[in-house]
Design an enzyme around this catalytic site. Structure first.
Site, mmCIF file in Angstrom:
data_model
loop_
_atom_site.group_PDB
_atom_site.id
_atom_site.type_symbol
_atom_site.label_atom_id
_atom_site.label_comp_id
_atom_site.label_asym_id
_atom_site.label_seq_id
_atom_site.Cartn_x
_atom_site.Cartn_y
_atom_site.Cartn_z
ATOM 1 N N THR A 121 0.879 -1.253 0.110
ATOM 2 C CA THR A 121 0.024 -0.009 0.032
ATOM 3 C C THR A 121 0.962 1.207 0.061
ATOM 4 O O THR A 121 1.993 1.246 0.463
ATOM 5 C CB THR A 121 -0.892 0.044 1.261
ATOM 6 O OG1 THR A 121 -1.552 1.379 1.440
ATOM 7 C CG2 THR A 121 0.021 -0.309 2.702
ATOM 8 N N TYR A 145 -1.709 0.227 10.445
ATOM 9 C CA TYR A 145 -1.673 -0.542 9.151
ATOM 10 C C TYR A 145 -0.580 -0.488 8.386
ATOM 11 O O TYR A 145 -0.232 -1.393 7.895
ATOM 12 C CB TYR A 145 -3.213 0.058 8.411
ATOM 13 C CG TYR A 145 -3.254 -0.440 7.024
ATOM 14 C CD1 TYR A 145 -3.404 -1.564 6.725
ATOM 15 C CD2 TYR A 145 -3.192 0.573 5.740
ATOM 16 C CE1 TYR A 145 -3.612 -2.505 5.432
ATOM 17 C CE2 TYR A 145 -3.296 0.135 4.555
ATOM 18 C CZ TYR A 145 -3.410 -1.309 4.275
ATOM 19 O OH TYR A 145 -3.602 -1.570 2.919
#
Ligand code: UDP
Length: 330
Positions: A121, A145
């Site tokens: 990501t 995250y």
């Protein structure tokens, strides 16, 4: 050089990006085997091959499936993705995202499966020094995250360096859109992403959308993101796997378009395309949101031939709208 592939294990293949990749894999004449615990994925999104229900937190579950199907490669999508939840439940994120990937790597080592495409990501970069962001920028993730994904990247690097795995690390910017036939699309619960929430608000389903911040230093005060069609992402996974098969040991590539679209521009495009006005209320900034994130795409273009042909914002919204209308029965 790359021999024919017969099967790919798609970990998290019942989820949003994983299911679109399965569709693409099947279109290439390769069988996608889905491994998923269905905690956030959907049984109805598994259409192109068998579903093996199992948990990445249990190495034996993965080993059993790898030993049974002997896939040519693994693609790994299964993860907790809701940034806010990670701040509240860090252990859950580290266990699933980082621990799960470690289990997968160990299971691949014991069963002799070499090739891995890993979903990463742009959250690994944190607040970028410059935009567009190239792969050479330093990674300082700001969220649990982002850190849980960055840790996997580092583990993969170490293992790839000693020949333990061939891996492609693909750093997605904002995945969006749906399959053009309206068959599969984005179905998170709760939904936190902009486009599905804005379409919901346009359709008059649920309360108004919350617009997180109009005081950013951008052209209209709202955050700018780089939206990339989920089928363009899917293409890149197959291109990355081809490169691994041709001998690359480790690839790290951004997947975005290089273009930035603001939140208000998304709302405007939705109004134009659906003829409906998404109702919203302006709220405080969401913690951790960078004003502008967009990808430097030069490397993905050069290495993977990445050409995000479906990622103009109108196509993304048209496809997403077609899917959601069907999903919501409107
Ligand atoms: N956003 C918003 N309302 C929502 C969801 C998102 O205003 O209901 C904004 C969010 O603050 C960000 C952009 O839309 O600026 C994209 O957010 P999303 O969660 O879709 O993706 P992210 O960029 O966080 O990965």
């Amino acid at each position: 050089m790359g021999r024919e592939m017969k099967r790919i294990l798609v970990v998290g293949g019942a989820g949003y990006i994983g299911s679109h990749v399965c569709r693409m894999i099947a279109a290439r004449g390769i069988e996608p085997i889905v491994f998923d615990n269905l905690s956030s994925g959907h049984r109805h999104a598994v259409k192109w091959g068998p579903l093996e229900v199992g948990d990445i937190r249990v190495q034996g579950d993965i080993e059993r499936v790898l030993a049974r199907y002997k896939p040519d490669a693994v693609m790994h999508f299964a993860a907790c993705i809701e940034v806010g939840e990670g701040e509240r439940s860090p252990l859950r994120f580290w266990t699933n995202n980082t621990g799960g990937a470690l289990n997968l790597l160990n299971a691949m080592a014991t069963t002799g499966v070499e090739n891995l495409v890993f979903s990463s990501t742009c959250a690994v970069y944190g607040q970028p020094e410059f935009v567009p962001i190239s792969e050479r920028q330093a990674c300082h993730p700001l969220s649990v995250y982002g850190r849980s994904k960055r840790a996997v990247e580092q583990i993969l690097s170490d293992v790839a360096n000693v020949g333990g795995v061939r891996c492609a690390i693909l750093r997605y910017f904002n995945a969006a859109g749906a399959s053009p036939d309206g068959d599969i699309g984005e179905e998170h619960d709760p939904e936190t992403h902009l486009i599905p929430n804005a379409l919901k608000a346009a359709a008059g389903i649920g309360p108004k959308m919350k617009l997180f911040g109009t005081d950013y230093p951008t052209r209209d005060g709202t955050c700018i993101r780089d939206y990339v069609h989920v089928l363009d992402l899917a293409d890149a996974h197959l291109a990355a796997l081809d490169m691994l098969k041709m001998g690359e040991r480790k690839i790290v590539a951004n997947l975005g378009t290089g273009d930035g679209v603001s939140v208000l521009e998304i709302l405007g495009a939705i109004e134009r395309i659906t003829g409906l006005t998404p109702k919203y209320e302006v709220c405080e900034r969401r913690p951790g949101d960078a004003p502008v994130l967009s990808a430097d795409t030069a490397y993905a273009e050069e290495l993977l031939g990445f050409n995000p042909v479906r990622s103009d914002i109108d196509t993304i919204i048209e496809d997403a709208w077609r899917f959601h209308r069907r999903q919501w029965g409107i």
